[in-house]
Motif scaffolding. Structure first.
Motif, PDB file in Angstrom:
ATOM      1  N   ALA A   1       0.821  -1.222   0.000  1.00 50.73           N
ATOM      2  CA  ALA A   1       0.000   0.000   0.000  1.00 50.73           C
ATOM      3  C   ALA A   1       0.852   1.268   0.000  1.00 50.73           C
ATOM      4  CB  ALA A   1      -0.933   0.000   1.208  1.00 50.73           C
ATOM      5  N   THR A   2       2.039   1.205   0.594  1.00 50.58           N
ATOM      6  CA  THR A   2       2.899   2.392   0.646  1.00 50.58           C
ATOM      7  C   THR A   2       3.859   2.474  -0.545  1.00 50.58           C
ATOM      8  OG1 THR A   2       4.481   1.214   2.064  1.00 50.58           O
ATOM      9  CG2 THR A   2       2.796   2.591   3.163  1.00 50.58           C
ATOM     10  N   GLY A   3       3.725   1.533  -1.477  1.00 51.71           N
ATOM     11  CA  GLY A   3       4.553   1.563  -2.678  1.00 51.71           C
ATOM     12  C   GLY A   3       6.007   1.213  -2.444  1.00 51.71           C
ATOM     13  N   LYS A   4       6.283   0.498  -1.375  1.00 56.79           N
ATOM     14  CA  LYS A   4       7.670   0.160  -1.041  1.00 56.79           C
ATOM     15  C   LYS A   4       8.068  -1.244  -1.490  1.00 56.79           C
ATOM     16  CE  LYS A   4       7.629   3.217   2.946  1.00 56.79           C
ATOM     17  NZ  LYS A   4       7.700   3.312   4.402  1.00 56.79           N
ATOM     18  N   TRP A   5       7.176  -1.948  -2.179  1.00 56.60           N
ATOM     19  CA  TRP A   5       7.470  -3.316  -2.585  1.00 56.60           C
ATOM     20  C   TRP A   5       8.555  -3.343  -3.659  1.00 56.60           C
ATOM     21  CZ3 TRP A   5       6.992  -8.087  -1.028  1.00 56.60           C
ATOM     22  CH2 TRP A   5       7.291  -9.106  -1.911  1.00 56.60           C
ATOM     23  N   SER A   6       9.504  -4.235  -3.489  1.00 54.54           N
ATOM     24  CA  SER A   6      10.493  -4.550  -4.513  1.00 54.54           C
ATOM     25  C   SER A   6      10.780  -6.037  -4.400  1.00 54.54           C
ATOM     26  CB  SER A   6      11.771  -3.723  -4.335  1.00 54.54           C
ATOM     27  OG  SER A   6      12.417  -4.059  -3.130  1.00 54.54           O
ATOM     28  N   ASN A   7      11.360  -6.592  -5.408  1.00 56.04           N
ATOM     29  CA  ASN A   7      11.637  -8.024  -5.415  1.00 56.04           C
ATOM     30  C   ASN A   7      12.775  -8.324  -4.436  1.00 56.04           C
ATOM     31  OD1 ASN A   7      12.140 -10.696  -5.915  1.00 56.04           O
ATOM     32  ND2 ASN A   7      12.095 -10.488  -8.145  1.00 56.04           N
ATOM     33  N   PRO A   8      12.499  -9.096  -3.379  1.00 58.08           N
ATOM     34  CA  PRO A   8      13.549  -9.406  -2.397  1.00 58.08           C
ATOM     35  C   PRO A   8      14.742 -10.135  -2.997  1.00 58.08           C
ATOM     36  CG  PRO A   8      11.387 -10.073  -1.591  1.00 58.08           C
ATOM     37  CD  PRO A   8      11.220  -9.664  -3.013  1.00 58.08           C
TER      38      PRO A   8
ATOM     39  N   LEU B   1      21.367 -12.455   3.745  1.00 59.20           N
ATOM     40  CA  LEU B   1      21.918 -13.310   4.791  1.00 59.20           C
ATOM     41  C   LEU B   1      21.628 -12.736   6.174  1.00 59.20           C
ATOM     42  CD1 LEU B   1      23.683 -15.642   5.882  1.00 59.20           C
ATOM     43  CD2 LEU B   1      25.660 -14.124   5.561  1.00 59.20           C
ATOM     44  N   PHE B   2      21.962 -11.448   6.360  1.00 60.08           N
ATOM     45  CA  PHE B   2      21.784 -10.861   7.685  1.00 60.08           C
ATOM     46  C   PHE B   2      20.316 -10.655   8.048  1.00 60.08           C
ATOM     47  CE2 PHE B   2      26.298 -10.275   7.353  1.00 60.08           C
ATOM     48  CZ  PHE B   2      26.709 -10.545   8.651  1.00 60.08           C
ATOM     49  N   LEU B   3      19.467 -10.389   7.061  1.00 63.70           N
ATOM     50  CA  LEU B   3      18.033 -10.314   7.346  1.00 63.70           C
ATOM     51  C   LEU B   3      17.491 -11.694   7.720  1.00 63.70           C
ATOM     52  CD1 LEU B   3      16.777  -7.786   4.648  1.00 63.70           C
ATOM     53  CD2 LEU B   3      17.092  -7.404   7.104  1.00 63.70           C
ATOM     54  N   ALA B   4      17.986 -12.731   7.050  1.00 67.74           N
ATOM     55  CA  ALA B   4      17.558 -14.091   7.394  1.00 67.74           C
ATOM     56  C   ALA B   4      18.029 -14.472   8.793  1.00 67.74           C
ATOM     57  CB  ALA B   4      18.086 -15.084   6.354  1.00 67.74           C
ATOM     58  N   LEU B   5      19.260 -14.146   9.130  1.00 67.82           N
ATOM     59  CA  LEU B   5      19.764 -14.427  10.478  1.00 67.82           C
ATOM     60  C   LEU B   5      18.970 -13.649  11.533  1.00 67.82           C
ATOM     61  CD1 LEU B   5      23.618 -14.456   9.794  1.00 67.82           C
ATOM     62  CD2 LEU B   5      22.147 -16.433  10.313  1.00 67.82           C
ATOM     63  N   SER B   6      18.630 -12.408  11.210  1.00 67.08           N
ATOM     64  CA  SER B   6      17.811 -11.608  12.113  1.00 67.08           C
ATOM     65  C   SER B   6      16.432 -12.242  12.291  1.00 67.08           C
ATOM     66  CB  SER B   6      17.676 -10.188  11.555  1.00 67.08           C
ATOM     67  OG  SER B   6      16.765  -9.444  12.320  1.00 67.08           O
ATOM     68  N   ALA B   7      15.873 -12.774  11.209  1.00 61.84           N
ATOM     69  CA  ALA B   7      14.564 -13.437  11.281  1.00 61.84           C
ATOM     70  C   ALA B   7      14.628 -14.679  12.164  1.00 61.84           C
ATOM     71  CB  ALA B   7      14.080 -13.803   9.877  1.00 61.84           C
ATOM     72  N   VAL B   8      15.704 -15.435  12.040  1.00 56.81           N
ATOM     73  CA  VAL B   8      15.867 -16.626  12.890  1.00 56.81           C
ATOM     74  C   VAL B   8      15.939 -16.205  14.358  1.00 56.81           C
ATOM     75  CG1 VAL B   8      17.457 -18.502  13.492  1.00 56.81           C
ATOM     76  CG2 VAL B   8      16.934 -18.038  11.093  1.00 56.81           C
ATOM     77  N   ALA B   9      16.712 -15.160  14.645  1.00 62.12           N
ATOM     78  CA  ALA B   9      16.816 -14.671  16.019  1.00 62.12           C
ATOM     79  C   ALA B   9      15.466 -14.158  16.516  1.00 62.12           C
ATOM     80  CB  ALA B   9      17.875 -13.568  16.105  1.00 62.12           C
ATOM     81  N   THR B  10      14.724 -13.446  15.663  1.00 60.54           N
ATOM     82  CA  THR B  10      13.397 -12.949  16.039  1.00 60.54           C
ATOM     83  C   THR B  10      12.459 -14.101  16.346  1.00 60.54           C
ATOM     84  OG1 THR B  10      13.644 -10.934  14.736  1.00 60.54           O
ATOM     85  CG2 THR B  10      11.398 -11.620  15.244  1.00 60.54           C
TER      86      THR B  10
END
Length: 147
Positions: free
Chosen positions: A55-62, A71-80
């Motif tokens: 809705a905020t137009g911030k979508w992009s292909n990950p 890698l670091f976002l995935a590691l952060s997700a695991v920690a979360t």
């Protein structure tokens, strides 16, 4: 508001939502396995966040993000995820008024990790405040006589 102080508004909002999270979760997990409750909560978060980003137009292909970022976002997700599982289990077993403050020991741990991994340098005043947070957590977590 100056950009240099905007972080404070967002951090205060985060604290308010985190407080609501503890109370709402404590009510929501009654009679439900804490892991299942965490799954339901996570699905709701994924759906709402996807709608918000779109809705905020911030979508992009990950997939287009740099590998190091992924890698670091995935590691952060695991920690979360691990944090949420442990937090919900603690809420199921203990009072929210004690679980949430002990969980906030993460504040002290974040600073220690940021010094070691990010090269941040807290002031003496910052360390004193962190010592008070740690002391408060210990005071809350230690068993009381007669309890």
């Amino acid at each position: 508001m100056l950009a240099s102080t905007q972080w404070l508004s967002w951090a205060l909002l985060s604290a308010g939502f985190a407080a609501a999270t503890a109370v709402l979760a404590k009510i929501g997990i009654q009679g439900v396995d804490s892991d299942m409750a965490t799954l339901v909560r996570t699905v709701v978060i994924v759906v709402l966040l996807a709608l918000f980003v779109k809705a905020t137009g911030k979508w992009s292909n990950p997939v287009d993000l740099p590998p190091r970022t992924l890698l670091f976002l995935a590691l952060s997700a695991v920690a979360t995820g691990a944090s949420w599982v442990c937090y919900f289990r603690a809420l199921q077993l203990g009072p929210a008024s004690l679980v949430a403050p002990v969980d906030k020991l993460s504040v002290v741990l974040v600073v220690i990790l940021s010094v070691g991994f990010l090269g941040e340098r807290p002031s003496l005043r910052d360390w004193c405040g962190l010592a008070m947070i740690a002391g408060g957590v210990l005071l809350l977590a230690l068993p009381r006589k007669g309890s």
